[in-house]
Design an enzyme around this catalytic site. Structure first.
Site, short mmCIF file in Angstrom:
data_model
loop_
_atom_site.label_atom_id
_atom_site.label_comp_id
_atom_site.label_asym_id
_atom_site.label_seq_id
_atom_site.Cartn_x
_atom_site.Cartn_y
_atom_site.Cartn_z
CG HIS A 152 31.37 25.71 17.46
ND1 HIS A 152 31.90 25.10 16.35
CD2 HIS A 152 30.62 26.73 16.98
CE1 HIS A 152 31.50 25.72 15.26
NE2 HIS A 152 30.71 26.71 15.62
CB SER A 282 31.97 6.57 41.88
OG SER A 282 33.35 6.40 42.18
#
Length: 477
Positions: A152, A282
């Site tokens: 999870h 970026s």
């Protein structure tokens, strides 16, 4: 290169030159000519009035296709097969009367589609095996390195970096089994005629059914196939397209799972995809190292998974012996499905071959979480020293909740070990507790599982296919 017309990203950015050629017009039309030659040879051998001179003439022009004449004729007759029959006839005046004799358009169209899909799947197979090879080396190298496992995406028990990699390999191994099974049962359409009854060929051979049956297999063997579909309409069953693209979807699913895991690990700063010296992460944030290659795998994989619906719907909506509403869809969905998976595997090979592991970050994360995981072992050791299991359990529960608050609310390091060491009920020093917390004591059989998996399942595959290893990824952008 023209900049005022649409460009396929598969041609300009993603797919390999080899895969692009398989779905090129040149591959298609040269295969048509090979099929026409195979038909003429078989018909001659079975007794039709076809000469060796006619066949030699066809062979002499099998690769120098006169595209301009074919394209001009297609604009006039609106039929691609007849346009190419005409163009071939211009080059082969002696063979002109017997080119395409008894055949329908699907003889060249469908048989060519099968041949191309088979060749494309063979190329995909090579790349899957190369990815498996790179990942198996990675798995073996890091088979003993403990790392925090997640369920999870919450901290669970420990595994090893190499053991996690075997999960990626196993998915690809299942895909490889599907590929090999599909290739083992490849069939050509053969020459079945307008509705699959072979009536035109029965007419040519004056009712001799044995010759008609032999014609099918003679053509198949010339084209490298051992089997033909026993029955068909005018086309081969479109279930075949669905089977091929389901395999591609399976590969995309495996690649997607891998790319997602790497993206998450890169966020955790534990493992990164390759990052080149001058690569920019970026335009605004110069410090960033975005997992752009794995993101591209994810993006293309979604396309392939959804694209597998196209042949499924096409196969289920065909009318009787043939309908043409499949044609435009198949031109796009089949070729782009293969081009996309080829692109995915190009990137996958690149990433798998250059994964960067950061052991200190992995070790630090283990230190943050292992105290909670080690509590059962600590408690058992304290019991051996005369402690009461139920009382010890309650003390550990209280200490664990307090340590959790320290981490989550105060933002401080996990101090569970210090708390237990100070609790006289446990009778353990910090050094004794730390010896219990050696990470290698918490990885179970991870190392052995990696070794056994590679030895039994992967090494035989690698050894059997060693002649196709060390393919280089064709990344462009």
């Amino acid at each position: 290169m023209l900049k005022n017309t649409y460009e396929s990203p598969f041609n300009t950015r993603y797919a390999s030159k080899e895969m692009q050629y398989l779905f090129s017009p040149d591959m298609k039309f040269k295969t048509w000519r090979r099929l026409w030659i195979a038909l003429a040879k078989a018909e001659k051998e079975l007794g039709l009035n076809i000469t060796e001179e006619q066949i030699d003439e066809m062979i002499s022009h099998k690769d120098d296709i006169n595209y301009e004449e074919a394209e001009e004729r297609e604009r006039e007759v609106r039929h691609d097969v007849m346009a190419h029959v005409y163009a071939y006839g211009l080059q082969c005046p002696k063979a002109k009367p017997i080119i395409h004799l008894g055949a329908t358009s699907c003889y060249v169209g469908d048989n060519t589609d099968i041949i191309i899909m088979v060749e494309a799947l063979k190329l995909i197979r090579k790349k899957v095996i190369n990815v498996i090879n790179s990942l198996s080396k990675f798995a073996y190298k890091y088979r003993e390195m403990p790392t925090l496992a997640f369920t999870h995406f919450q901290p669970a028990q420990l595994t090893t970096v190499g053991k996690r990699a075997t999960l990626w390999i196993q998915d690809l191994l299942l895909d490889l089994e599907d590929i090999d099974y599909q290739l083992s049962k490849t069939k050509l359409l053969g020459c079945k005629g307008t509705t699959g009854t072979q009536a035109s060929f029965l007419e040519l051979f004056e009712g001799d059914q044995e010759k008609v049956k032999k014609l099918d297999m003679m053509i198949a063997k010339q084209m490298g196939f051992e089997k033909v579909f026993p029955v068909s309409g005018q086309t081969y069953t479109r279930k075949l397209d669905s089977q091929f693209l389901n395999i591609l979807s399976g590969i995309a699913q495996s690649a997607y799972k891998f790319s997602n895991d790497i993206r998450l690990l890169q966020h955790l700063k534990e493992i990164e995809e390759p990052f080149e010296k001058h690569q920019i992460g970026s335009s605004a944030m110069a410090y960033k190292r975005n997992p752009m290659r794995c993101e591209r795998i994810s993006s293309l994989s979604r396309y392939v998974i959804v694209n597998a619906l196209n042949p499924a719907i096409t196969a289920s909506t065909q009318w009787f012996e043939r309908t043409l509403d499949d044609s435009a869809n198949r031109r796009i969905s089949i070729s782009e499905g293969f081009l996309a998976v080829d692109s995915i595997l190009n990137i996958y090979m690149n990433v798998a071959d250059g994964l960067v592991v950061y052991p200190k970050v992995i070790e630090q994360r283990i230190k943050q979480e292992l105290p909670f995981m080690a509590t059962e072992n600590i408690m058992m050791d304290a019991v051996k020293r005369g402690g009461d299991r139920q009382e010890l359990h309650e003390h550990i529960r209280v200490h664990s909740m307090a340590a959790s608050r320290t981490v989550k609310i105060e933002g401080k390091p996990n101090d569970l070990i210090e708390r237990i060491a100070k609790d006289k009920m446990f009778g353990l020093t910090k050094e004794e507790i730390m010896s219990i917390m050696e990470p290698k004591n918490f990885i179970g059989r991870s190392k052995e599982q990696v070794e056994e998996f590679l030895e039994k399942y992967i090494n035989p595959v690698i050894e059997k296919n060693k002649d196709i290893l060390n393919m280089k990824s064709e990344l462009t952008v």
